[in-house]
Design an enzyme around this catalytic site. Structure first.
Site, PDB file in Angstrom:
ATOM      1  N   ARG A   1       0.896  -1.124  -0.039  1.00 58.91           N
ATOM      2  CA  ARG A   1       0.030  -0.045  -0.024  1.00 58.91           C
ATOM      3  C   ARG A   1       0.741   1.205   0.052  1.00 58.91           C
ATOM      4  O   ARG A   1       0.339   2.334  -0.251  1.00 58.91           O
ATOM      5  CB  ARG A   1      -0.870  -0.104   1.238  1.00 58.91           C
ATOM      6  CG  ARG A   1      -1.911   1.137   1.180  1.00 58.91           C
ATOM      7  CD  ARG A   1      -3.277   0.921   2.005  1.00 58.91           C
ATOM      8  NE  ARG A   1      -3.117  -0.200   2.781  1.00 58.91           N
ATOM      9  CZ  ARG A   1      -2.555   0.014   4.325  1.00 58.91           C
ATOM     10  NH1 ARG A   1      -2.190   1.228   4.531  1.00 58.91           N
ATOM     11  NH2 ARG A   1      -2.621  -0.999   5.096  1.00 58.91           N
TER      12      ARG A   1
ATOM     13  N   TYR B   1     -16.494  16.428 -14.674  1.00 61.79           N
ATOM     14  CA  TYR B   1     -16.819  15.399 -14.668  1.00 61.79           C
ATOM     15  C   TYR B   1     -17.773  15.043 -13.506  1.00 61.79           C
ATOM     16  O   TYR B   1     -17.546  15.880 -12.481  1.00 61.79           O
ATOM     17  CB  TYR B   1     -15.527  14.424 -14.633  1.00 61.79           C
ATOM     18  CG  TYR B   1     -15.979  13.077 -14.452  1.00 61.79           C
ATOM     19  CD1 TYR B   1     -16.539  12.171 -15.567  1.00 61.79           C
ATOM     20  CD2 TYR B   1     -15.676  12.208 -13.393  1.00 61.79           C
ATOM     21  CE1 TYR B   1     -17.021  11.227 -15.217  1.00 61.79           C
ATOM     22  CE2 TYR B   1     -16.039  10.958 -13.282  1.00 61.79           C
ATOM     23  CZ  TYR B   1     -16.757  10.133 -14.157  1.00 61.79           C
ATOM     24  OH  TYR B   1     -17.100   8.821 -14.031  1.00 61.79           O
TER      25      TYR B   1
ATOM     26  N   ASP C   1      -7.180  19.476 -13.663  1.00 59.64           N
ATOM     27  CA  ASP C   1      -7.570  17.906 -14.294  1.00 59.64           C
ATOM     28  C   ASP C   1      -6.967  18.341 -15.837  1.00 59.64           C
ATOM     29  O   ASP C   1      -8.184  18.820 -16.502  1.00 59.64           O
ATOM     30  CB  ASP C   1      -8.668  17.705 -14.123  1.00 59.64           C
ATOM     31  CG  ASP C   1      -8.944  16.193 -14.616  1.00 59.64           C
ATOM     32  OD1 ASP C   1      -8.449  15.972 -15.610  1.00 59.64           O
ATOM     33  OD2 ASP C   1     -10.050  15.565 -14.193  1.00 59.64           O
TER      34      ASP C   1
ATOM     35  N   LYS D   1      -7.745   7.140 -19.310  1.00 61.01           N
ATOM     36  CA  LYS D   1      -7.850   8.032 -20.755  1.00 61.01           C
ATOM     37  C   LYS D   1      -6.668   7.815 -21.612  1.00 61.01           C
ATOM     38  O   LYS D   1      -6.164   6.778 -22.014  1.00 61.01           O
ATOM     39  CB  LYS D   1      -8.487   9.194 -20.709  1.00 61.01           C
ATOM     40  CG  LYS D   1      -9.585   9.124 -19.534  1.00 61.01           C
ATOM     41  CD  LYS D   1     -10.760   8.422 -19.850  1.00 61.01           C
ATOM     42  CE  LYS D   1     -11.965   8.192 -18.866  1.00 61.01           C
ATOM     43  NZ  LYS D   1     -12.116   8.852 -17.462  1.00 61.01           N
TER      44      LYS D   1
HETATM   45  N1  PLP Z   1     -11.361  13.578 -14.924  1.00 62.49           N
HETATM   46  C1  PLP Z   1     -12.068  13.476 -16.247  1.00 62.49           C
HETATM   47  C2  PLP Z   1     -12.054  14.522 -17.013  1.00 62.49           C
HETATM   48  C3  PLP Z   1     -12.854  12.515 -16.478  1.00 62.49           C
HETATM   49  O1  PLP Z   1     -13.468  12.547 -17.556  1.00 62.49           O
HETATM   50  C4  PLP Z   1     -12.906  11.368 -15.677  1.00 62.49           C
HETATM   51  C5  PLP Z   1     -13.808  10.063 -15.917  1.00 62.49           C
HETATM   52  O2  PLP Z   1     -14.521  10.069 -17.019  1.00 62.49           O
HETATM   53  C6  PLP Z   1     -12.340  11.351 -14.560  1.00 62.49           C
HETATM   54  C7  PLP Z   1     -11.586  12.304 -13.800  1.00 62.49           C
HETATM   55  C8  PLP Z   1     -12.517  10.055 -13.386  1.00 62.49           C
HETATM   56  O3  PLP Z   1     -11.397   9.130 -13.790  1.00 62.49           O
HETATM   57  P1  PLP Z   1     -11.423   7.532 -13.691  1.00 62.49           P
HETATM   58  O4  PLP Z   1     -12.747   7.147 -14.572  1.00 62.49           O
HETATM   59  O5  PLP Z   1     -10.277   6.995 -14.129  1.00 62.49           O
HETATM   60  O6  PLP Z   1     -11.802   7.145 -12.143  1.00 62.49           O
END
Ligand code: PLP
Length: 390
Positions: free
Chosen positions: A55, A108, A181, A206
Site C-alpha cells: 500500500r 466530470y 485536471d 484515458k
Molecule cells: N477526470 C475526467 C476529466 C474524467 O473524464 C474522468 C472520467 O471520465 C475522471 C476524471 C475520473 O477518472 P476515472 O474514470 O479514471 O476514475
C-alpha cells in the site's frame, strides 16, 4: 515513511538477477522482505532504498510515477487506482475540515458529485463558477478561506478551458493551490504546471494508458503537496495494482504518437462537422467559434482528440445518428485507440431527468466523440453517412 529514490526498479531485481529486461517487470507482491533488523532500521532511516508494504509503494507503480513526473515537469507524482481516487484523495488531503474550494461548472459528473455531497459532511464548502468567471473566483477568494481551485481544462463535455496563469495570479497571494485536471489535454498538449498550476491530475484511464483496458489515476506537481496526498493515500489505500501499472507504462510508450493522431483527426472532424447542415453546433477548442479558443491557443500545443457537437435534432434524432455509426463504439470513456461515441444525456445523465440536465447545461442533442487512431477519412465517412439518419 521513506520514499524510494533513484532507479525505479531497485538493483536486486534488475541487476543481481542478471536479467536486464527491456520492459519494466511487474513486481507482483503485497509486501517486501528484509535480510535482518539492521537492514529494516536502515530502510526506516532512509539509508537503504527499498519498499516496505504494497500500500505504500511498488517498483512498477513507481516507474509510472517517474514517467508521469518527467512528462509533466513535476517534482513528484503519485499514481492510484483511478482518476476519481486521485481526485478524492487529493481533496481530502489538501482541504481542511470547514475549508472551502472553488471549482467550475462543466466538470466530470462524479467529481462534482463528490464536491457537492461528500465534502459538506466535513463542513467543506464549494463555490462553483463558470470556467471563464475570474471575477467569481476573486469574490470567492475574498469571501472564504479557499484552500484550492480545482477545474478540468479542457472540461468534460463542453471542452471549456480555464486561464491557468490568470487563476494562479489570483490564487497565489491567498495561498490557494491551483489544481488542473488535464486528462483531456494530456501532457503532450498542455503542461499545466509550467502554466502555473501547483498540481495536475489525470484520469490515466484515458490517454495516458490509451487502450481502454485499465483504470488508473495520477497526480503530479509540487513535492510538498504530493507528499501530503501520498500520506492520505497510504491511509485510504486506493493503490494501483502492479499489473495495471505495467499496462499504463506500456500505453505511455505511444502517448505522443496517439495524441498527435487524435489531435489531427479531431481538428479535421470539428471543421467538417461545423460546415454540416445537420450539425447545429460544434464544441472544439481549436475552432475560432469556441468561447475559449484564445485561451486554448495560448496554453495548448494541440487542441486534443475530443470533439463535442450538437446534432440538429432532438434526443431521439441524435440517438438515431449514434446508432447509425458503424466505426466508433458506443461507450463511456475516451482517449483510447478505439474511437468512442456517446450521448452524454443517455450515458452519464439519464438518471437526472430533463430539468436537472437543463440546469446543468447538458443538451439532449449533444454528442461526445473521442477520436481513436483509425484513419480520419474512415471516421469522417462513417459520421457523414450516419448524419443522413438524423
Ligand atoms: N477526470 C475526467 C476529466 C474524467 O473524464 C474522468 C472520467 O471520465 C475522471 C476524471 C475520473 O477518472 P476515472 O474514470 O479514471 O476514475
Amino acid at each position: 515513511m521513506p520514499q524510494p529514490s533513484g532507479d525505479p526498479i531497485p538493483g536486486p531485481l534488475a541487476c543481481a538477477s542478471g536479467i536486464h529486461s527491456l520492459t519494466t517487470p511487474i513486481v507482483q507482491t503485497a509486501t517486501y522482505t528484509f535480510r535482518d533488523t539492521a537492514e529494516l532500521i536502515a530502510y526506516q532511516e532512509g539509508r537503504f532504498g527499498s519498499y516496505e508494504y504494497g500500500r505504500y509503494g511498488n517498483p512498477t507503480t513507481r516507474a509510472c510515477e517517474e514517467k508521469i513526473r518527467a512528462l509533466e515537469g513535476a517534482e513528484d507524482c503519485l499514481v492510484s487506482a483511478s482518476g476519481m481516487n486521485s481526485a478524492t484523495t487529493m481533496l481530502l488531503a489538501l482541504v481542511p475540515a470547514g475549508g472551502h474550494i472553488v471549482t467550475t461548472t462543466d466538470c466530470y459528473r462524479r467529481t462534482r458529485q463528490f464536491i457537492a455531497t461528500l465534502l459538506p459532511k466535513m463542513g467543506i464548502g464549494a463555490t462553483v463558477i463558470d470556467p471563464s468567471d475570474l471575477g467569481g473566483l476573486a469574490a470567492a477568494l475574498d469571501a472564504h478561506p479557499v484552500s484550492l481551485f480545482f477545474s478540468e481544462s479542457p472540461t468534460n463535455p463542453y471542452l471549456r478551458c480555464v486561464d491557468v496563469p490568470a487563476i494562479k495570479a489570483l490564487c497565489a497571494p491567498r495561498g490557494a493551490a491551483v489544481v488542473i485536471d488535464s486528462t483531456i489535454a494530456t501532457p503532450i498538449n498542455q503542461r499545466a504546471l509550467a502554466l502555473g498550476a501547483d498540481l495536475v491530475l489525470h484520469s490515466a484511464t484515458k490517454y495516458l494508458a490509451g487502450h481502454n483496458d485499465v483504470l488508473a489515476g495520477a497526480l503530479a506537481g509540487r513535492g510538498d503537496l504530493v507528499a501530503a496526498v501520498r500520506a492520505m493515500h497510504n491511509v485510504l489505500g486506493g493503490v494501483m495494482d502492479p499489473h495495471a501499472a505495467y499496462l499504463l507504462l506500456r500505453g505511455m510508450k505511444t502517448l505522443d504518437l496517439r495524441v498527435a493522431r487524435a489531435n489531427a483527426t479531431a481538428a479535421t472532424l470539428a471543421a467538417r462537422l461545423e460546415e454540416h447542415p445537420r450539425v447545429a453546433r460544434v464544441h472544439y477548442p481549436g475552432l475560432t467559434s469556441h468561447p475559449d479558443h484564445a485561451i486554448a491557443a495560448a496554453q495548448m500545443d494541440g487542441f486534443g482528440g475530443m470533439v463535442s457537437f450538437e446534432v440538429a435534432g432532438d434526443l431521439w434524432a441524435t440517438a438515431r445518428f449514434v446508432d447509425a455509426c458503424r466505426l466508433p463504439y458506443i461507450a463511456p470513456s475516451m482517449g483510447g485507440v478505439e474511437s468512442l461515441i456517446e450521448q452524454p444525456t443517455i450515458v452519464s445523465y439519464w438518471d437526472q431527468g430533463p430539468e436537472e440536465r437543463a440546469r446543468l447545461g447538458i443538451r439532449d442533442s449533444l454528442v461526445r466523440f473521442s477520436c481513436g487512431v483509425e484513419a480520419a477519412e474512415d471516421i469522417w465517412a462513417d459520421l457523414a453517412q450516419a448524419l443522413e439518419a438524423v
